[in-house]
Write a protein that holds these residues in place. Sequence first.
Motif, PDB file in Angstrom:
ATOM      1  N   GLY A  96     -59.329 -22.272  30.374  1.00  0.00           N
ATOM      2  CA  GLY A  96     -60.760 -22.554  30.465  1.00  0.00           C
ATOM      3  C   GLY A  96     -61.558 -21.549  31.281  1.00  0.00           C
ATOM      4  O   GLY A  96     -62.775 -21.653  31.353  1.00  0.00           O
ATOM      5  N   VAL A  97     -60.889 -20.613  31.911  1.00  0.00           N
ATOM      6  CA  VAL A  97     -61.578 -19.653  32.791  1.00  0.00           C
ATOM      7  C   VAL A  97     -61.358 -18.212  32.305  1.00  0.00           C
ATOM      8  O   VAL A  97     -62.313 -17.464  32.102  1.00  0.00           O
ATOM      9  CB  VAL A  97     -61.075 -19.790  34.255  1.00  0.00           C
ATOM     10  CG1 VAL A  97     -61.718 -18.728  35.140  1.00  0.00           C
ATOM     11  CG2 VAL A  97     -61.344 -21.190  34.780  1.00  0.00           C
ATOM     12  N   ASP A  98     -60.107 -17.835  32.132  1.00  0.00           N
ATOM     13  CA  ASP A  98     -59.797 -16.467  31.715  1.00  0.00           C
ATOM     14  C   ASP A  98     -59.882 -16.330  30.203  1.00  0.00           C
ATOM     15  O   ASP A  98     -59.861 -17.330  29.472  1.00  0.00           O
ATOM     16  CB  ASP A  98     -58.397 -16.080  32.183  1.00  0.00           C
ATOM     17  CG  ASP A  98     -58.320 -15.965  33.695  1.00  0.00           C
ATOM     18  OD1 ASP A  98     -59.357 -15.633  34.308  1.00  0.00           O
ATOM     19  OD2 ASP A  98     -57.243 -16.219  34.259  1.00  0.00           O
ATOM     20  N   ASN A  99     -59.981 -15.079  29.745  1.00  0.00           N
ATOM     21  CA  ASN A  99     -60.000 -14.852  28.296  1.00  0.00           C
ATOM     22  C   ASN A  99     -59.029 -13.759  27.886  1.00  0.00           C
ATOM     23  O   ASN A  99     -58.591 -12.948  28.714  1.00  0.00           O
ATOM     24  CB  ASN A  99     -61.427 -14.538  27.817  1.00  0.00           C
ATOM     25  CG  ASN A  99     -61.962 -13.232  28.373  1.00  0.00           C
ATOM     26  OD1 ASN A  99     -61.503 -12.155  27.992  1.00  0.00           O
ATOM     27  ND2 ASN A  99     -62.922 -13.310  29.295  1.00  0.00           N
ATOM     28  N   ILE A 100     -58.694 -13.786  26.590  1.00  0.00           N
ATOM     29  CA  ILE A 100     -57.910 -12.701  25.996  1.00  0.00           C
ATOM     30  C   ILE A 100     -58.776 -12.046  24.929  1.00  0.00           C
ATOM     31  O   ILE A 100     -59.750 -12.646  24.451  1.00  0.00           O
ATOM     32  CB  ILE A 100     -56.595 -13.187  25.348  1.00  0.00           C
ATOM     33  CG1 ILE A 100     -56.888 -14.140  24.176  1.00  0.00           C
ATOM     34  CG2 ILE A 100     -55.690 -13.841  26.374  1.00  0.00           C
ATOM     35  CD1 ILE A 100     -55.782 -14.209  23.153  1.00  0.00           C
TER      36      ILE A 100
END
Length: 354
Positions: A96-100
């Motif tokens: 819910g916070v980091d992305n790829i």
Amino acid sequence: MTVNIQNLLRENIKKLTPYSSARDEFKGEASILLDANENAFGSPLPVNYNRYPDPLQVKLKEKVAQIKGVPTENIFIGNGSDEAIDLLLRAFCHPGVDNIIIVPPTYGMYEVSANINDVLIKRVPLTTEFQLDLDGLAEAIDERSKIIFICSPNNPTGNAIHREDIETLLNHFKGIVVVDEAYINFARQRSFTQELTEYNNLVILQTLSKAWGLAGLRIGMAFAVTDVIDVLNKIKPPYNINEASQALALQALENVDEINTWIKTTVAEREKLVKDLLAFPFVQYIYPSEANFILIKVVAPRELYKFLVDLGIIVRDRSSVILCEGCLRITIGTPTENQQLLKALQEYLPTSEQ
Ligand SMILES: *Cc1c(COP(=O)(O)O)cnc(C)c1O
């Protein structure tokens, strides 16, 4: 670029005390094993599987190290490369916070695995030449971007991604660059494995599922610096590769020559199939491939797909995938199978324009 791997990790993973199995706590030769609650009598099988397998697959890694020219401490073995993809997401991406970042059209598991782990996905489509859009990537990357997945040769397009572009990412991205080389055995481009000493943010994925003919055993490999490999080992299920798979893979890896012959035949068959398919008026384009499959653009993909299914020949309909409109993906079979495919196509006449 040297990336601080510790800083990239999720806090809970940094602090994790891993499970310590019986086979972690006692290693070595013993005559009486009473530590793991196994059945001491044996297995109701011709081969005994009553003992838990080696959690770190030492023998298998030694063989892989020898074949790939990568030190054992830089090798992780997963239950398919799909397990490595999942573990990388869990190690580095706070849900819910980091992305790829993914670069479609590409392998579907990066997205599925990210969704399972509730990790946000940023999409930067490939160019119409199926190469990286470096400007688009630079724009998409933010401080929460942890992993970029690049597949080369790419599935489903078949082409290799320009090496210099991948190097540009490795030099500038402050997160992990995954280079998925599932089809490297069929490619002219050389593997990134020798670049591990250069980049600590590089993770290479390879598999025994394709060229090695062991899809049913589920053996995938990740090559990376020890900081990354140690984390994957810490968070994986303790006995992720079963004893039968370890033993059979070890045995299979003795047969490099046979595999190389199959690879040569597959590449030759691919070139031949391309030539023969181009003779059909309903085949509009065949994308250059460095893999064991081809992506072909046809007049009526869904209709052709169904026509082949009715004859018991299954290809992959990719016509609804971005930049792959009108396309089917066809795996290169044995020479006989490829002949049968061509024979079937001689009977096909498109009826619709879809
Ligand atoms: C087939 C494939 C894999 C293989 O996955 P396994 O889990 O090792 O069978 C990985 N990446 C790509 C791009 C593939 O096409």
